[in-house]
Design an enzyme around this catalytic site. Structure first.
Site, PDB file in Angstrom:
ATOM      1  N   PRO A 106       0.844  -1.201   0.000  1.00  0.00           N
ATOM      2  CG  PRO A 106      -0.522  -1.443   1.861  1.00  0.00           C
ATOM      3  CD  PRO A 106       0.726  -1.953   1.247  1.00  0.00           C
ATOM      4  CE  LYS A 107       2.545   7.397  -3.608  1.00  0.00           C
ATOM      5  NZ  LYS A 107       2.165   8.488  -2.695  1.00  0.00           N
ATOM      6  CB  VAL A 108       1.636   4.138   4.114  1.00  0.00           C
ATOM      7  CG1 VAL A 108       1.170   4.742   5.429  1.00  0.00           C
ATOM      8  CG2 VAL A 108       1.538   2.611   4.162  1.00  0.00           C
ATOM      9  N   GLY A 154      -2.759   4.953  -2.846  1.00  0.00           N
ATOM     10  CA  GLY A 154      -2.458   4.155  -4.023  1.00  0.00           C
ATOM     11  C   GLY A 154      -1.709   2.895  -3.640  1.00  0.00           C
TER      12      GLY A 154
END
Length: 559
Positions: free
Chosen positions: A124-126, A279
């Protein structure tokens, strides 16, 4: 994983928009004024972000307006400027540079990047703030903000107060440099429903301010890079998990084809996570030695962001419409934007009062999102141009009793009433364009003037064939047979369907004789509604229409 505030996103967005954006029709003097004004505002937002951690504007909005500014510069021959980095006080050099991630615009771009690569992983794009953690001889000795990728702020004192960051490590991690995302824990966060919730700004704010905060207890870190760490991702994840960095192990998945990435991206978008995301990131297991890492050159890792929940759209024009009951609605026609695979060309602003309160003029940029059932809505005004020239709203006062009779001033409401008649009398296929044709050719005096049109007259209507005239005349003739209650509804009687049904068998004369108390005995008809009914029945225009319908032999109106 945030890098230099918006720079990569801005540049990518600007390149994407440059091919399709339309240049504003401004004079050179106005272009200079507009560009200078927006540039100053973006500089203020950027400075506020770095100084206090929060600028009062979302990253998506910042990126889109920055891209808009660059487009204006292209249009008017000004040099395109890369957003300047703020001067960072107390710079600390990163032992290993932050490369940042290249943003891919769609699944095709991601798929093309994946071709020929093996041992890929998705994460996950934290949505937080990037930082470096430095461990020496098993002890956390330094924490540095992302900054410009080469150097950043010294966050060591604050990092030592965050319980979620291990202060000591053993084994291979005892002497290591780790890069990750400092984020605000939000258990059960569903990105699709909740969005970013300004989590990033909260994190940046608490780290940049000198004062301590209890919010430090709610921060955590997602480690996404271990420069010069173990060659295999599985070993990296195991060692990081054992050291207390468990999240990266929980949310790293091997991927081989684009469908794997698409599935994970959608899953992380729609299911509860302990952090906000914007994202998905895809990275290759094999990385170059850390001495080769440079800002903007991390070609072994990419990001595929979620579509923005909002888009900034330019207002082309403002249109007013008057509804059947006299309410004036305001609609903004937009330069088309794509929002969640839906092309948005217009958006309802609402009432005149709301339009005036929001101060929206052609040329302004609106923040647009999708409400329930995919209906576009205005969230706020993203940017106002200097030219505040607005169209004039319709003249006159309109309400539920106006425009039963035709006039130039009444055209919008009169047409809305005709469309309502089509629905209530089941005039299928008789829509706005046909009503306009008939009204322009035969100059209706009032709402039901069309009842007297003969088939011959209809044939003489410009654009009408013999067959079409016959079909329309037949529909009009059948309308005369509709029940009395349908005619009442077509006239706009302010009564709900259930109450109207209870009037079956009544005549107009009986309705005129009913008292306000009697109306209140009908289903869902209280004192306010009964008062509206009495006013409607007493109106001279309504009574003239009823008399005219009686003369045409419409059941329920004739004696």
């Amino acid at each position: 994983m945030i890098g230099i505030r918006g720079i990569l996103a801005v540049l990518l967005t600007a390149l994407t928009l440059s091919a399709q954006a339309v240049c504003p029709a401004w004079s050179d003097a106005r272009a200079i004024q507009e560009i200078d004004r927006l540039q100053r505002q973006i500089d203020e937002w950027n400075d506020a972000y770095w100084q206090s951690g929060g600028s009062g504007i979302s990253d998506d909005k910042f990126d889109q307006l920055s891209a808009e500014l660059q487009q204006w510069r292209r249009c008017f021959g000004n040099p395109v400027e890369v957003p300047a980095l703020p001067v960072l006080k107390g710079e600390q050099t990163h032992p290993v540079a932050h490369t940042g991630v290249k943003k891919m615009k769609d699944s095709l771009a991601v798929s093309q990047w994946m071709q020929g690569k093996t041992d890929l992983w998705a994460q996950p794009k934290v949505d937080g703030v990037a930082m470096t953690l430095v461990y020496r001889d098993g002890t956390l000795v330094q924490a540095i903000s992302r900054g410009n990728g080469r150097a950043g702020e010294d966050w060591t004192r604050k990092a030592l107060q965050i319980p979620a960051i291990p202060k000591t490590l053993q084994g291979r991690l005892a002497n290591s440099v780790l890069q990750g995302e400092l984020f605000l824990r939000q258990e059960g966060h569903i990105q699709q429903q909740m969005g970013g919730m300004n989590a990033r700004s909260k994190v940046a704010g608490v780290m940049l301010r000198k004062a301590d905060s209890t919010l430090l207890n709610e921060l955590s870190v997602f480690i996404w890079a271990w420069p010069d760490g173990p060659a295999h991702m599985s070993e990296r994840l195991t060692l990081l998990r054992e050291a207390g960095f468990s999240l990266v192990g929980d949310y790293s998945r091997p991927v081989k084809v684009i469908s794997d990435v698409t599935t994970l991206r959608q899953h992380w978008f729609t299911t509860p996570l302990p952090f906000a995301t914007d994202g998905v990131v895809i990275r290759a297991e094999k990385e170059p030695e850390s001495r080769h890492w440079l800002p903007g050159e991390g070609n072994w890792v990419i990001a595929w962001k979620y579509p923005p929940a909002t888009q900034i759209a330019e207002v082309k024009s403002i249109e007013f419409s008057v509804g059947r009951t006299g309410k004036v609605a305001v609609v903004a026609h937009l330069v088309p934007v794509l929002l969640d695979d839906k092309q948005v060309r217009r958006v309802n602003i609402g009432s005149l009062k709301r339009w005036q309160e929001q101060d929206i003029a052609p040329g302004d940029r609106l923040n647009i999102s999708l409400a329930g059932q995919g209906i576009p809505r205005v969230d706020d005004v993203a940017w106002r141009t200097t030219d505040r020239t607005k169209p004039l709203p319709p003249e006159g006062t309109f309400d539920s009793l106006t425009c039963y009779w035709n006039s130039v001033q009444c055209q919008p409401q009169f047409l809305a009433r005709l469309l309502w008649v089509s629905q209530q009398l089941h005039l299928d296929g008789v829509g706005e364009s046909l009503w306009r044709q008939l009204n322009e050719s035969h100059h209706f005096a009032h709402l039901f003037s069309w009842l007297t049109l003969s088939e011959t007259q209809l044939q003489q209507t410009p654009g009408f064939s013999t067959d079409r005239a016959r079909q329309v005349w037949h529909k009009f003739d059948l309308a005369k047979q509709q029940p009395f209650t349908q005619w009442l509804q077509a006239m706009g009687m302010p009564l709900n369907q259930k109450a109207l049904s209870s009037l079956a068998g009544f005549t107009w004369q009986q309705l005129e004789q009913m008292k306000e108390e009697e109306w209140q005995t009908l289903p869902m008809t209280g004192k306010t509604k009964a008062s509206q009914l009495m006013r409607w029945l007493d109106d001279s225009h309504v009574n003239e229409l009823a008399q005219w319908l009686a003369e045409q032999g419409i059941a329920g109106f004739k004696d």
